[in-house]
Design a protein around this motif. Structure first.
Motif, short mmCIF file in Angstrom:
data_model
loop_
_atom_site.label_atom_id
_atom_site.label_comp_id
_atom_site.label_asym_id
_atom_site.label_seq_id
_atom_site.Cartn_x
_atom_site.Cartn_y
_atom_site.Cartn_z
N LEU A 122 0.86 -1.16 0.00
CA LEU A 122 0.00 0.00 0.00
C LEU A 122 0.91 1.22 0.00
O LEU A 122 1.74 1.39 0.90
N ALA A 123 0.76 2.05 -1.01
CA ALA A 123 1.61 3.23 -1.16
C ALA A 123 0.96 4.40 -0.43
O ALA A 123 -0.14 4.84 -0.80
N ALA A 124 1.62 4.87 0.62
CA ALA A 124 1.13 6.02 1.38
C ALA A 124 1.98 7.25 1.08
O ALA A 124 3.04 7.15 0.47
N SER A 125 1.49 8.40 1.50
CA SER A 125 2.19 9.67 1.25
C SER A 125 2.56 9.82 -0.22
O SER A 125 3.67 10.23 -0.55
N VAL A 126 1.61 9.49 -1.10
CA VAL A 126 1.90 9.57 -2.53
C VAL A 126 2.04 11.01 -3.00
O VAL A 126 2.55 11.26 -4.10
N PHE A 127 1.60 11.97 -2.18
CA PHE A 127 1.81 13.38 -2.49
C PHE A 127 3.06 13.93 -1.81
O PHE A 127 3.32 15.13 -1.88
#
Length: 328
Positions: A219-224
């Motif tokens: 799960l990719a978090a902090s994509v921004f």
């Protein structure tokens, strides 16, 4: 809203998950009504996966998330929280918590022992007001990795074997340590913060190949990247990984924006779509603090990205060449 299964488990997540950091007052105070409005907008938009942690607002995020989800059918959503920090009451004395703008009524104690993990889960369930969570993560264990691997992970595995939780793993910034966890355990999922984005492709070195080989979901978090990729054009005061963005990063983001604009899309739209191109990535986790913000992110997620965007970003030297076979 598309759903994906985590690893070899029966736990499913929507491709877009609600990240609960902002509900804890991350960077700025947040009132109960605005938090509830954000959660309701996410639910109305099809989001059925919610992630929180004791760390976020020293329990405030868990309390707010639980208050909303208690009104929903339990089988209708997937909920994750984290272990590694115990919350100990203290006299606030007018002080505000670091990074999260809430009264400092508790302090955090690092604890990845078996007893600490079990106590953390019990405390989280009390704050949530629910009888179970679906996914448990070792949280921010970079500086405590050996303890987390030696005692924390076996405690999670024990809870999974007992059927208390459906999936286990770790949420960290360090893709190398997460790769080691994937290679040395039977984790189901890892949550990677900020290291597989339009600006940072370091997860391609070890983590994503290891997850693909072992059937572990990402799960990719902090994509921004804490805000730098969250707007069409970043301002000079934009944040990157919780700190001020450098001049070089601002310039790089503007170059990404130029290529995106040529294809009729925005930076946030591309930032949400990019991680999902990799087959090991089951979803993206986005922190959202208001109903308007949720609706913007839902619209960005739903945007169809022209296939030509990715090769043009690579040609401009803005995407790693190792992404060339993704999304084709």
């Amino acid at each position: 809203m598309r759903t994906r299964r985590l690893g070899r488990t029966e736990v499913e997540v929507t491709e877009l998950s609600f990240g609960g950091g902002p509900l804890g007052g991350l960077f700025a105070a947040l009132d109960d009504d605005t938090a509830a409005g954000a959660l309701a907008a996410a639910w109305d938009g099809g989001v059925r996966s919610f992630d929180t942690s004791p760390h976020y607002g020293i329990g405030q995020s868990e309390r707010r998330t639980g208050a909303f989800l208690r009104g929903k059918e339990r089988t209708a959503f997937t909920l994750s929280t984290k272990v590694g920090r115990l919350l100990v009451p203290q006299e606030a004395g007018g002080r505000t918590d670091e990074r999260f703008v809430v009264p400092a009524t508790h302090r955090r104690i690092w604890d990845f022992s078996r007893d600490g993990v079990l106590r953390s889960v019990e405390d989280s369930l009390a704050r949530l007001g629910l009888d179970r969570v679906d996914v448990l993560y070792l949280h921010d264990a970079e500086e405590h990795f050996e303890e987390a691997l030696r005692t924390g992970y076996p405690a999670l595995a024990e809870l999974r074997a007992q059927g208390v939780v459906g999936a286990i793993g770790a949420g960290m910034y360090d893709p190398g340590k997460l790769a080691r966890l994937v290679r040395e355990t039977d984790a189901d999922v890892v949550m990677l913060s900020g290291r597989y984005t339009l600006l940072d492709h370091s997860a391609l070195d070890e983590l994503l190949p290891a997850c693909a080989a072992r059937g572990v979901s990402v799960l990719a978090a902090s994509v921004f990247n804490s805000g730098l990729l969250a707007t069409d054009r970043p301002t000079k005061d934009a944040r990157y990984d919780y700190g001020p963005a450098t001049t070089d990063l601002l310039a790089r983001t503007h170059r990404i924006a130029d290529v995106c604009a040529a294809h009729g899309v925005t930076v946030p739209q591309a930032a949400l779509a990019f991680p999902l191109l990799h087959p090991a990535v089951a979803g993206v986790v986005v922190g959202m603090r208001s109903a308007d913000e949720v609706r913007r992110d839902l619209a960005a997620y739903a945007t169809e990205i022209p296939a030509g965007l990715w090769p043009d970003l690579r040609s401009a030297g803005l995407l790693d060449e190792r992404t060339a076979d993704l999304g084709s």
